[in-house]
Design a protein around this motif. Structure first.
Motif, PDB file in Angstrom:
ATOM      1  N   GLU A   1      -8.559   9.210  -5.304  1.00  0.00           N
ATOM      2  CA  GLU A   1      -9.033   7.837  -5.203  1.00  0.00           C
ATOM      3  C   GLU A   1      -9.804   7.619  -3.909  1.00  0.00           C
ATOM      4  O   GLU A   1     -10.851   6.955  -3.898  1.00  0.00           O
ATOM      5  CB  GLU A   1      -7.848   6.866  -5.280  1.00  0.00           C
ATOM      6  CG  GLU A   1      -8.254   5.398  -5.327  1.00  0.00           C
ATOM      7  CD  GLU A   1      -7.062   4.467  -5.446  1.00  0.00           C
ATOM      8  OE1 GLU A   1      -7.284   3.271  -5.655  1.00  0.00           O
ATOM      9  OE2 GLU A   1      -5.918   4.953  -5.325  1.00  0.00           O
ATOM     10  N   VAL A   2      -9.308   8.186  -2.825  1.00  0.00           N
ATOM     11  CA  VAL A   2      -9.982   8.054  -1.539  1.00  0.00           C
ATOM     12  C   VAL A   2     -11.292   8.842  -1.545  1.00  0.00           C
ATOM     13  O   VAL A   2     -12.327   8.361  -1.072  1.00  0.00           O
ATOM     14  CB  VAL A   2      -9.067   8.531  -0.396  1.00  0.00           C
ATOM     15  CG1 VAL A   2      -9.823   8.586   0.932  1.00  0.00           C
ATOM     16  CG2 VAL A   2      -7.860   7.600  -0.268  1.00  0.00           C
TER      17      VAL A   2
ATOM     18  N   ASP B   1      -5.669   3.609   3.424  1.00  0.00           N
ATOM     19  CA  ASP B   1      -6.940   3.699   4.135  1.00  0.00           C
ATOM     20  C   ASP B   1      -8.087   3.047   3.362  1.00  0.00           C
ATOM     21  O   ASP B   1      -9.183   2.860   3.906  1.00  0.00           O
ATOM     22  CB  ASP B   1      -7.301   5.162   4.415  1.00  0.00           C
ATOM     23  CG  ASP B   1      -6.295   5.852   5.308  1.00  0.00           C
ATOM     24  OD1 ASP B   1      -5.893   5.231   6.313  1.00  0.00           O
ATOM     25  OD2 ASP B   1      -5.889   6.986   4.999  1.00  0.00           O
ATOM     26  N   LEU B   2      -7.856   2.697   2.103  1.00  0.00           N
ATOM     27  CA  LEU B   2      -8.934   2.175   1.270  1.00  0.00           C
ATOM     28  C   LEU B   2      -9.482   0.843   1.767  1.00  0.00           C
ATOM     29  O   LEU B   2     -10.668   0.552   1.588  1.00  0.00           O
ATOM     30  CB  LEU B   2      -8.460   2.036  -0.179  1.00  0.00           C
ATOM     31  CG  LEU B   2      -8.247   3.356  -0.924  1.00  0.00           C
ATOM     32  CD1 LEU B   2      -7.655   3.096  -2.308  1.00  0.00           C
ATOM     33  CD2 LEU B   2      -9.570   4.122  -1.058  1.00  0.00           C
ATOM     34  N   SER B   3      -8.641   0.027   2.390  1.00  0.00           N
ATOM     35  CA  SER B   3      -9.143  -1.243   2.915  1.00  0.00           C
ATOM     36  C   SER B   3     -10.145  -0.996   4.039  1.00  0.00           C
ATOM     37  O   SER B   3     -11.072  -1.785   4.234  1.00  0.00           O
ATOM     38  CB  SER B   3      -7.990  -2.134   3.396  1.00  0.00           C
ATOM     39  OG  SER B   3      -7.301  -1.544   4.483  1.00  0.00           O
TER      40      SER B   3
ATOM     41  N   ALA C   1     -13.593  11.030   3.801  1.00  0.00           N
ATOM     42  CA  ALA C   1     -12.296  11.426   3.250  1.00  0.00           C
ATOM     43  C   ALA C   1     -11.959  12.836   3.724  1.00  0.00           C
ATOM     44  O   ALA C   1     -12.840  13.698   3.836  1.00  0.00           O
ATOM     45  CB  ALA C   1     -12.319  11.382   1.732  1.00  0.00           C
TER      46      ALA C   1
ATOM     47  N   THR D   1       0.850  -1.182   0.000  1.00  0.00           N
ATOM     48  CA  THR D   1       0.000   0.000   0.000  1.00  0.00           C
ATOM     49  C   THR D   1       0.890   1.238   0.000  1.00  0.00           C
ATOM     50  O   THR D   1       2.105   1.153  -0.185  1.00  0.00           O
ATOM     51  CB  THR D   1      -0.922   0.019   1.235  1.00  0.00           C
ATOM     52  OG1 THR D   1      -0.126  -0.020   2.430  1.00  0.00           O
ATOM     53  CG2 THR D   1      -1.867  -1.167   1.214  1.00  0.00           C
TER      54      THR D   1
ATOM     55  N   HIS E   1      -3.977   5.914   0.210  1.00  0.00           N
ATOM     56  CA  HIS E   1      -4.236   4.595  -0.362  1.00  0.00           C
ATOM     57  C   HIS E   1      -4.342   3.516   0.705  1.00  0.00           C
ATOM     58  O   HIS E   1      -5.163   2.590   0.590  1.00  0.00           O
ATOM     59  CB  HIS E   1      -3.117   4.254  -1.354  1.00  0.00           C
ATOM     60  CG  HIS E   1      -3.271   2.936  -2.015  1.00  0.00           C
ATOM     61  ND1 HIS E   1      -2.703   1.778  -1.515  1.00  0.00           N
ATOM     62  CD2 HIS E   1      -3.938   2.561  -3.129  1.00  0.00           C
ATOM     63  CE1 HIS E   1      -2.999   0.758  -2.290  1.00  0.00           C
ATOM     64  NE2 HIS E   1      -3.748   1.202  -3.284  1.00  0.00           N
TER      65      HIS E   1
ATOM     66  N   ARG F   1     -17.844   6.085   5.351  1.00  0.00           N
ATOM     67  CA  ARG F   1     -16.456   6.423   4.957  1.00  0.00           C
ATOM     68  C   ARG F   1     -16.314   7.922   4.780  1.00  0.00           C
ATOM     69  O   ARG F   1     -17.089   8.531   4.028  1.00  0.00           O
ATOM     70  CB  ARG F   1     -16.106   5.721   3.641  1.00  0.00           C
ATOM     71  CG  ARG F   1     -16.097   4.209   3.700  1.00  0.00           C
ATOM     72  CD  ARG F   1     -17.469   3.565   3.626  1.00  0.00           C
ATOM     73  NE  ARG F   1     -18.277   3.980   2.497  1.00  0.00           N
ATOM     74  CZ  ARG F   1     -18.253   3.412   1.296  1.00  0.00           C
ATOM     75  NH1 ARG F   1     -17.462   2.378   1.079  1.00  0.00           N
ATOM     76  NH2 ARG F   1     -19.038   3.833   0.323  1.00  0.00           N
TER      77      ARG F   1
ATOM     78  N   PHE G   1     -12.135   1.683   4.073  1.00  0.00           N
ATOM     79  CA  PHE G   1     -13.310   2.177   3.363  1.00  0.00           C
ATOM     80  C   PHE G   1     -14.127   1.014   2.794  1.00  0.00           C
ATOM     81  O   PHE G   1     -15.343   1.113   2.660  1.00  0.00           O
ATOM     82  CB  PHE G   1     -12.877   3.108   2.227  1.00  0.00           C
ATOM     83  CG  PHE G   1     -12.576   4.525   2.664  1.00  0.00           C
ATOM     84  CD1 PHE G   1     -11.866   4.786   3.830  1.00  0.00           C
ATOM     85  CD2 PHE G   1     -12.991   5.595   1.910  1.00  0.00           C
ATOM     86  CE1 PHE G   1     -11.582   6.077   4.227  1.00  0.00           C
ATOM     87  CE2 PHE G   1     -12.731   6.901   2.295  1.00  0.00           C
ATOM     88  CZ  PHE G   1     -12.025   7.142   3.459  1.00  0.00           C
ATOM     89  N   ALA G   2     -13.447  -0.091   2.479  1.00  0.00           N
ATOM     90  CA  ALA G   2     -14.128  -1.229   1.869  1.00  0.00           C
ATOM     91  C   ALA G   2     -15.023  -1.980   2.846  1.00  0.00           C
ATOM     92  O   ALA G   2     -15.939  -2.698   2.420  1.00  0.00           O
ATOM     93  CB  ALA G   2     -13.101  -2.183   1.264  1.00  0.00           C
TER      94      ALA G   2
ATOM     95  N   GLN H   1     -14.286   7.119  -3.039  1.00  0.00           N
ATOM     96  CA  GLN H   1     -14.864   6.018  -2.266  1.00  0.00           C
ATOM     97  C   GLN H   1     -15.596   6.502  -1.013  1.00  0.00           C
ATOM     98  O   GLN H   1     -16.161   5.688  -0.277  1.00  0.00           O
ATOM     99  CB  GLN H   1     -13.755   5.043  -1.846  1.00  0.00           C
ATOM    100  CG  GLN H   1     -12.973   4.435  -2.996  1.00  0.00           C
ATOM    101  CD  GLN H   1     -13.852   3.621  -3.921  1.00  0.00           C
ATOM    102  OE1 GLN H   1     -14.739   2.893  -3.479  1.00  0.00           O
ATOM    103  NE2 GLN H   1     -13.621   3.747  -5.225  1.00  0.00           N
TER     104      GLN H   1
END
Length: 287
Positions: A254-255, A235-237, A247, A192, A233, A245, A239-240, A258
């Motif tokens: 990208e964040v 932090d995206l896991s 930002a 990551t 990036h 979520r 967000f999933a 999401q």
């Protein structure tokens, strides 16, 4: 609710500090019955030091999810790397003059002296022409309390040391990509990033998202009742898996894509704004 906050670029301002307003908002959320946790790429001791300085006590998801430590210091999750599998790649990294490497272990964060000297020289080289790059380099020295060694091979040959994370930093995007490809070739690793100029390597089971799920389960909190706040990036896991979520205003595109909501920047106390609304209204509006 469980509220998981990233540190760098999120809870911390550009000076690497937790503002008084953010501190007060965290305490207020805790007093309202919410569990506020830190989810960071930093080692536990580094995160704890910043929290203690601000007068805050929180569970810490450290090293991008490789370790979860409760307020009382109890470790409820511990996911190390396969050190032997990493050694050939670390040898390659060490041979590259424009790659800086930190190895996060059970005892300390280790850096080769040649890396320190290279990064200091880099900071001086870019200071006049690229002041923003100088700030990036200086931030690397603030990220962790490190132990400098003459030869990094002494670290990976020390059987008592357990590896949890490897951070590689470079101002050369091509060389950083080369390093990323080498690490990604191992299926048991996840790569990551917390900044465009670095990559962070952990065990594939060590992600912020998986750690948030574990911590929510520990406290008996449904994932639908989790809130995560981040900017990068890595932090995206989170967000999933989270129910909500958020930002930061300074987050990567990208964040932001999401996110359910985008708050203001870390220098404008974006975390406090979110927590204050949650405590005041009992919920958060979606965009």
């Amino acid at each position: 609710m469980l509220i998981a906050l990233d540190m760098d670029g999120t809870l911390l301002n550009s000076s690497g500090q937790i503002s008084q307003r953010n501190k007060e908002a965290i305490v207020e959320a805790q007093e309202a019955g919410h569990v506020v946790a830190i989810a960071t790429g930093r080692a536990y001791k580094d995160a704890y030091e910043l929290l203690a300085k601000a007068g805050i006590a929180c569970p810490v998801i450290g090293l991008n999810g490789a370790m979860i430590t409760l307020i009382d210091g109890t470790v409820i999750s511990d996911i190390p790397l396969n050190k032997q599998a990493l050694i050939p790649i670390l040898q390659w990294v060490r041979e590259q003059p424009d790659l800086y490497c930190e190895i996060y272990t059970n005892e300390a964060v280790y850096v080769g002296l040649h890396n320190r000297e290279h990064l200091e020289a880099l900071a001086n080289d870019v200071s006049e022409q690229h002041r923003d790059l100088k700030r990036i380099v200086e931030k690397q020295f603030q990220q962790a309390r490190v132990t400098y060694v003459q030869n990094l091979s002494d670290v990976w040959n020390n059987e008592s040391l357990v590896f949890y994370k490897v951070l590689v930093f470079s101002l050369n995007p091509s060389r950083l990509k080369d390093a990323s490809v080498k690490f990604e070739a191992f299926s048991e690793l996840t790569v990551t990033s917390s900044h465009p100029n670095n990559i962070e390597v952990n065990h594939q089971q060590a992600t912020k998202g998986k750690a948030v799920k574990k911590l929510a389960s520990y406290y008996g909190i449904d994932l639908a009742d989790t809130i995560v706040v981040g900017d990068s990036h890595n932090d995206l896991s989170m967000f999933a898996v989270a129910g909500y979520r958020i930002a930061m205003g300074n987050a990567s595109n990208e964040v932001k894509k999401q996110a359910d909501f985008i708050t203001v920047t870390n220098d404008e106390d974006g975390v406090a704004g979110v927590l204050e609304e949650l405590v005041r209204n009992g919920c958060l509006a979606k965009r």
